[in-house]
Scaffold this motif. Structure first.
Motif, PDB file in Angstrom:
ATOM      1  N   ALA A   1       0.847  -1.203   0.000  1.00  0.00           N
ATOM      2  CA  ALA A   1       0.000   0.000   0.000  1.00  0.00           C
ATOM      3  C   ALA A   1       0.877   1.245   0.000  1.00  0.00           C
ATOM      4  CB  ALA A   1      -0.914   0.008   1.220  1.00  0.00           C
ATOM      5  N   LYS A   2       0.425   2.284  -0.697  1.00  0.00           N
ATOM      6  CA  LYS A   2       1.149   3.556  -0.719  1.00  0.00           C
ATOM      7  C   LYS A   2       0.677   4.423   0.442  1.00  0.00           C
ATOM      8  CE  LYS A   2       0.300   4.814  -5.038  1.00  0.00           C
ATOM      9  NZ  LYS A   2       0.434   5.555  -6.322  1.00  0.00           N
TER      10      LYS A   2
ATOM     11  N   GLU B   1      -3.150   2.489  -8.158  1.00  0.00           N
ATOM     12  CA  GLU B   1      -4.135   3.450  -7.681  1.00  0.00           C
ATOM     13  C   GLU B   1      -3.765   3.880  -6.262  1.00  0.00           C
ATOM     14  OE1 GLU B   1      -6.450   4.694  -9.529  1.00  0.00           O
ATOM     15  OE2 GLU B   1      -6.163   3.354 -11.240  1.00  0.00           O
ATOM     16  N   GLN B   2      -4.231   5.049  -5.853  1.00  0.00           N
ATOM     17  CA  GLN B   2      -3.825   5.596  -4.564  1.00  0.00           C
ATOM     18  C   GLN B   2      -4.179   4.680  -3.398  1.00  0.00           C
ATOM     19  OE1 GLN B   2      -1.849   8.313  -4.006  1.00  0.00           O
ATOM     20  NE2 GLN B   2      -1.861   7.474  -1.939  1.00  0.00           N
TER      21      GLN B   2
ATOM     22  N   ARG C   1      -0.804  -3.098 -16.179  1.00  0.00           N
ATOM     23  CA  ARG C   1      -1.391  -2.099 -15.287  1.00  0.00           C
ATOM     24  C   ARG C   1      -1.630  -0.775 -15.998  1.00  0.00           C
ATOM     25  NH1 ARG C   1      -1.424  -3.937 -10.061  1.00  0.00           N
ATOM     26  NH2 ARG C   1      -2.993  -2.315  -9.961  1.00  0.00           N
ATOM     27  N   PHE C   2      -0.999  -0.607 -17.149  1.00  0.00           N
ATOM     28  CA  PHE C   2      -1.196   0.602 -17.952  1.00  0.00           C
ATOM     29  C   PHE C   2      -2.143   0.349 -19.126  1.00  0.00           C
ATOM     30  CE2 PHE C   2       2.740   1.418 -15.693  1.00  0.00           C
ATOM     31  CZ  PHE C   2       2.610   2.746 -15.318  1.00  0.00           C
TER      32      PHE C   2
ATOM     33  N   VAL D   1      -3.875  -1.946  -2.795  1.00  0.00           N
ATOM     34  CA  VAL D   1      -2.931  -2.748  -2.020  1.00  0.00           C
ATOM     35  C   VAL D   1      -2.423  -3.866  -2.923  1.00  0.00           C
ATOM     36  CG1 VAL D   1      -2.581  -4.222  -0.008  1.00  0.00           C
ATOM     37  CG2 VAL D   1      -4.096  -2.229   0.146  1.00  0.00           C
ATOM     38  N   SER D   2      -1.119  -3.877  -3.187  1.00  0.00           N
ATOM     39  CA  SER D   2      -0.548  -4.848  -4.127  1.00  0.00           C
ATOM     40  C   SER D   2       0.806  -5.344  -3.615  1.00  0.00           C
ATOM     41  CB  SER D   2      -0.381  -4.224  -5.518  1.00  0.00           C
ATOM     42  OG  SER D   2       0.286  -5.116  -6.389  1.00  0.00           O
ATOM     43  N   PRO D   3       0.822  -6.465  -2.889  1.00  0.00           N
ATOM     44  CA  PRO D   3       2.097  -7.028  -2.412  1.00  0.00           C
ATOM     45  C   PRO D   3       3.081  -7.294  -3.547  1.00  0.00           C
ATOM     46  CG  PRO D   3       0.235  -8.121  -1.347  1.00  0.00           C
ATOM     47  CD  PRO D   3      -0.334  -7.255  -2.435  1.00  0.00           C
ATOM     48  N   ASN D   4       2.575  -7.625  -4.737  1.00  0.00           N
ATOM     49  CA  ASN D   4       3.463  -7.903  -5.878  1.00  0.00           C
ATOM     50  C   ASN D   4       4.294  -6.684  -6.253  1.00  0.00           C
ATOM     51  OD1 ASN D   4       2.570 -10.549  -6.118  1.00  0.00           O
ATOM     52  ND2 ASN D   4       0.989 -10.043  -7.624  1.00  0.00           N
ATOM     53  N   HIS D   5       3.704  -5.500  -6.149  1.00  0.00           N
ATOM     54  CA  HIS D   5       4.446  -4.283  -6.474  1.00  0.00           C
ATOM     55  C   HIS D   5       5.578  -4.051  -5.467  1.00  0.00           C
ATOM     56  CE1 HIS D   5       1.140  -3.377  -9.230  1.00  0.00           C
ATOM     57  NE2 HIS D   5       1.900  -2.422  -9.741  1.00  0.00           N
TER      58      HIS D   5
END
Length: 251
Positions: A30-31, A103-104, A142-143, A107-111
């Motif tokens: 998560a950012k 996205e803001q 993702r794009f 939540v993406s553990p892969n990233h």
């Protein structure tokens, strides 16, 4: 409410005369945006600890919206990475691509795993350019687009040894036999297509040794940046710096 989370700083922006706003990609993917009060004051010791790529345990207050950083227990500053301007630029590209692909509130553990993998390998001496290529390949969908490098877009021939160019007209790789149908296709070496296909399909957990020539890396980078520009209208600020550095190196 006091939170403690491991993470990596993927963005750091000056705010006012003495403050900063940092964005941490935490261990859960998560950012987390955080205000850092008096970050630019030497007495606080936060100037060095709030730079890009700092990996640590972040302790902060958070209610609604942006949190406020209390302290950082640094695990790795990736200091050696920042000593080389090319390594730093490609690492910045990795962080920028990952940041913009999320996205803001996502939540993406892969990233998070992809970013950590990239920084660790650059720090160990692997090609920073190659790490940026891997990140760009893994984030393509993702794009809103994808690309294949394992068969001819026109004939469907799956013999990879015949692939010699990428056609934006036919949206894919094309073989020598079909090359006449698109005279503007971008000529690419067969080995580049082969390695792009492997890097695209292979999970990062199974990537170990990397030994790819600079000519192949440059071909990979050129093609992937063109793919992002053509299919997603994306251009990354850090890529502009990389291009400027390359031009200076060739003068």
């Amino acid at each position: 409410m006091l939170d403690k989370q491991k993470g990596i700083i993927i963005k750091s922006v000056d705010y006012g005369e003495s403050d900063k706003i940092i964005t941490v990609l935490n261990e859960h993917g998560a950012k987390i945006p955080l205000m850092v009060r008096r970050a630019k004051k030497s007495k606080t010791g936060l100037q060095a600890h709030t730079q890009l790529f700092v990996y640590g345990l972040f302790i902060y207050n958070k209610w609604k919206g942006m949190g406020t950083l209390n302290s950082i227990d640094v695990i790795n500053q990736y200091y050696d990475l920042r000593l080389d301007i090319f390594n730093s630029s490609y690492a910045t590209l990795c962080a920028e691509v990952i940041d913009r692909s999320m996205e803001q509130d996502e939540v993406s553990p892969n990233h998070y795993q992809l970013l950590h993998f990239s920084l660790e390998n650059i720090s160990k001496g692997d090609s920073a350019q190659l790490m940026s290529i891997i990140v760009l390949l893994k984030c393509m969908n993702r794009f809103g687009f994808t690309a294949f490098f394992d068969h001819c877009a026109i004939s469907g021939d799956e013999d990879q040894s015949k692939l010699v160019a990428y056609s934006f007209k036919y949206d894919g790789t094309i073989s020598q036999e079909q090359l006449m149908k698109d005279p503007y296709a971008l000529r690419i070496s067969n080995k580049t297509f082969y390695l792009l296909d492997i890097l695209q399909k292979l999970p990062i957990t199974k990537m170990n040794q990397f030994n790819i020539s600079q000519d192949i890396l440059d071909e990979m980078s050129e093609l992937i940046i063109l793919l992002y520009k053509e299919y997603a209208g994306m251009y990354f600020k850090s890529q502009k710096l990389i291009n400027q550095l390359k031009r200076l190196g060739n003068e």
